[in-house]
Design an enzyme around this catalytic site. Structure first.
Site, mmCIF file in Angstrom:
data_model
loop_
_atom_site.group_PDB
_atom_site.id
_atom_site.type_symbol
_atom_site.label_atom_id
_atom_site.label_comp_id
_atom_site.label_asym_id
_atom_site.label_seq_id
_atom_site.Cartn_x
_atom_site.Cartn_y
_atom_site.Cartn_z
ATOM 1 N N GLU A 253 88.525 -48.536 65.452
ATOM 2 C CA GLU A 253 87.172 -48.386 66.011
ATOM 3 C C GLU A 253 86.800 -49.534 66.947
ATOM 4 O O GLU A 253 86.356 -50.581 66.492
ATOM 5 C CB GLU A 253 86.139 -48.300 64.870
ATOM 6 C CG GLU A 253 84.719 -48.093 65.375
ATOM 7 C CD GLU A 253 83.668 -48.033 64.265
ATOM 8 O OE1 GLU A 253 83.952 -48.459 63.132
ATOM 9 O OE2 GLU A 253 82.554 -47.575 64.549
ATOM 10 N N LYS B 165 88.217 -44.097 66.624
ATOM 11 C CA LYS B 165 86.783 -43.888 66.395
ATOM 12 C C LYS B 165 86.046 -44.476 67.584
ATOM 13 O O LYS B 165 86.076 -45.684 67.810
ATOM 14 C CB LYS B 165 86.346 -44.544 65.085
ATOM 15 C CG LYS B 165 84.848 -44.364 64.814
ATOM 16 C CD LYS B 165 84.497 -44.530 63.347
ATOM 17 C CE LYS B 165 82.993 -44.438 63.151
ATOM 18 N NZ LYS B 165 82.607 -44.295 61.750
ATOM 19 N N SER C 172 77.763 -42.772 65.568
ATOM 20 C CA SER C 172 76.470 -42.396 66.163
ATOM 21 C C SER C 172 75.810 -43.573 66.870
ATOM 22 O O SER C 172 75.013 -43.371 67.797
ATOM 23 C CB SER C 172 75.544 -41.755 65.133
ATOM 24 O OG SER C 172 75.328 -42.585 64.018
ATOM 25 N N GLY C 173 76.079 -44.801 66.428
ATOM 26 C CA GLY C 173 75.717 -45.982 67.208
ATOM 27 C C GLY C 173 74.248 -46.332 67.349
ATOM 28 O O GLY C 173 73.897 -47.093 68.238
ATOM 29 N N GLY C 174 73.399 -45.748 66.494
ATOM 30 C CA GLY C 174 71.970 -46.063 66.590
ATOM 31 C C GLY C 174 71.183 -45.039 67.394
ATOM 32 O O GLY C 174 69.975 -45.194 67.604
ATOM 33 N N ARG D 235 74.501 -43.633 60.389
ATOM 34 C CA ARG D 235 73.058 -43.417 60.577
ATOM 35 C C ARG D 235 72.742 -41.993 61.016
ATOM 36 O O ARG D 235 71.748 -41.404 60.589
ATOM 37 C CB ARG D 235 72.504 -44.435 61.590
ATOM 38 C CG ARG D 235 72.397 -45.821 61.021
ATOM 39 C CD ARG D 235 72.231 -46.862 62.110
ATOM 40 N NE ARG D 235 73.477 -47.086 62.852
ATOM 41 C CZ ARG D 235 73.620 -47.957 63.847
ATOM 42 N NH1 ARG D 235 72.577 -48.683 64.230
ATOM 43 N NH2 ARG D 235 74.771 -48.127 64.451
HETATM 44 P P1 13P Z 1 76.955 -45.292 62.947
HETATM 45 O O1 13P Z 1 77.243 -43.816 63.014
HETATM 46 O O2 13P Z 1 75.660 -45.624 62.243
HETATM 47 O O3 13P Z 1 77.099 -45.955 64.275
HETATM 48 O O4 13P Z 1 78.077 -45.942 62.018
HETATM 49 C C1 13P Z 1 79.392 -45.539 62.139
HETATM 50 C C2 13P Z 1 80.306 -46.611 61.686
HETATM 51 O O5 13P Z 1 81.220 -46.366 60.935
HETATM 52 C C3 13P Z 1 80.138 -47.965 62.216
HETATM 53 O O6 13P Z 1 81.229 -48.745 61.856
#
Ligand code: 13P
Length: 335
Positions: free
Chosen positions: A175, A217, A259-261, A291
């Protein structure tokens, strides 16, 4: 026989995605404070139990990403969370990075730690039932960064982690998150994401990582959260797919999105738009939101067990909508 390729392919099963429930104690603590819940270890355990016992979760979820404290924890009836998930045919995934620290000499940039004892930790997690591992690198966008030095260092670290995970028969979920927060425009997000992912695959190849047994990811490619003109779903989709075509080798079985916020609704709309134009591409695409899946469940729960069924319905509904989005069949009127 169970191979990293077969595990990757079950994680990428049609209509299913990954629930990222691996928030650190600090992150989940802040999420709990936002719903007036005391951020205690017991409340974290109760919350994870609520998520994992959601009726029919296995219809939509192929894997769940767990934090170290959760993989060692149990549901109220004493069953280990890992066994609860395995019993539903869900792959337990373990977050193995130890978070970020400042990159000395590079203001605004961070590096991810956790390599030193990784082999031993991965071996233990495998014996507990985990079959995939996640490591997150963070790339902030500023006027003068990310720098090449920061990208090189974090991507080499990601490649080293992936090689160690594969040597223990774990699927690495790699990721490199380009952060949404910021005032950058769409073109800048595309340039940075393409550069980061290009360097990442150079390093993965150099470290002899088997690309047929990893999952990327990725962030969606979109203008920063503070940029006045937010990117519509169709433009997110076109730009994101263009980035993958430029940077991601065809050998890779699949890509999952964070989803990143973004709001849950926007995350689902972007997934839907990406799925619609994914035809003919070599990769399976799906969600791996935290999130974007959990926020409505947290708001419904608020720490009160009388709200448990309501919170589980909220999670199941988000999962159902994201599953529809994988077929390009979601629309905003469904919200
Ligand atoms: P979010 O979908 O909240 O960005 O988190 C995904 C995640 O695994 C962050 O490391």
């Amino acid at each position: 026989m169970e191979t990293i390729q077969s595990i990757a392919s079950s994680l990428l099963a049609d209509g299913k995605g990954v629930l990222a429930a691996d928030q650190s104690a600090g992150t989940i603590g802040r999420q709990m404070e936002a719903i007036d819940v005391e951020p205690s270890a017991e409340n974290r355990r109760r919350y994870r139990e609520l998520l994992f016992t959601t009726p029919d979760i296995e219809k939509y979820v192929s894997g769940v990403i767990l934090h170290d404290s959760t993989i060692r924890n149990t549901a109220s009836d004493g069953i280990a969370f890992v066994d609860l998930l395995l019993g539903k045919g869900i792959v337990p995934i373990i977050k193995v990075d130890k978070g970020t620290v400042e990159h000395q000499g590079f203001p605004g940039e961070v590096v991810t730690q956790g390599l030193d004892d990784l082999g031993e930790r991965v071996e233990e997690y495998y014996s507990m039932g985990a079959r995939a591992a996640k490591w997150r690198a963070v790339f902030n966008i500023g006027k003068d960064y990310p720098t090449d030095a920061n990208i090189e260092l974090d991507c080499l670290t990601l490649a080293r982690y992936a090689a160690i995970a594969q040597s223990h028969n774990m699927v690495p979920i790699v990721e490199p998150e380009v952060i949404f927060k910021g005032g950058h425009d769409l073109a800048r997000a595309e340039e940075v994401t393409t550069r980061v992912q290009t360097v990442l695959f150079e390093k993965l190849n150099e470290q002899r990582v088997d690309l047929t047994g990893i999952i990327l990811k990725s962030n969606f490619v979109l203008a920063g959260s503070e940029y006045p003109e937010q990117t519509n779903a169709e433009d997110v989709a076109v730009t994101t797919i263009r980035t993958f075509k430029e940077a991601v080798p065809e050998a890779l079985p699949g890509i999952v999105f964070l989803s990143g916020g973004q709001t849950p609704e926007r995350s689902t709309a972007n997934l839907n738009a990406v799925s619609k134009i994914n035809e003919g591409l070599p990769w399976k695409l799906t969600f791996s939101f935290s999130r974007g899946l959990e926020k409505p469940a947290q708001e419904a729960w608020r720490g009160d067990d009388t709200n448990k069924a309501k919170a589980q319905r909220a999670l199941a509904e988000r999962l159902r909508l994201n599953s529809l989005a994988l077929r390009g069949e979601y629309n905003e009127e469904m919200e």
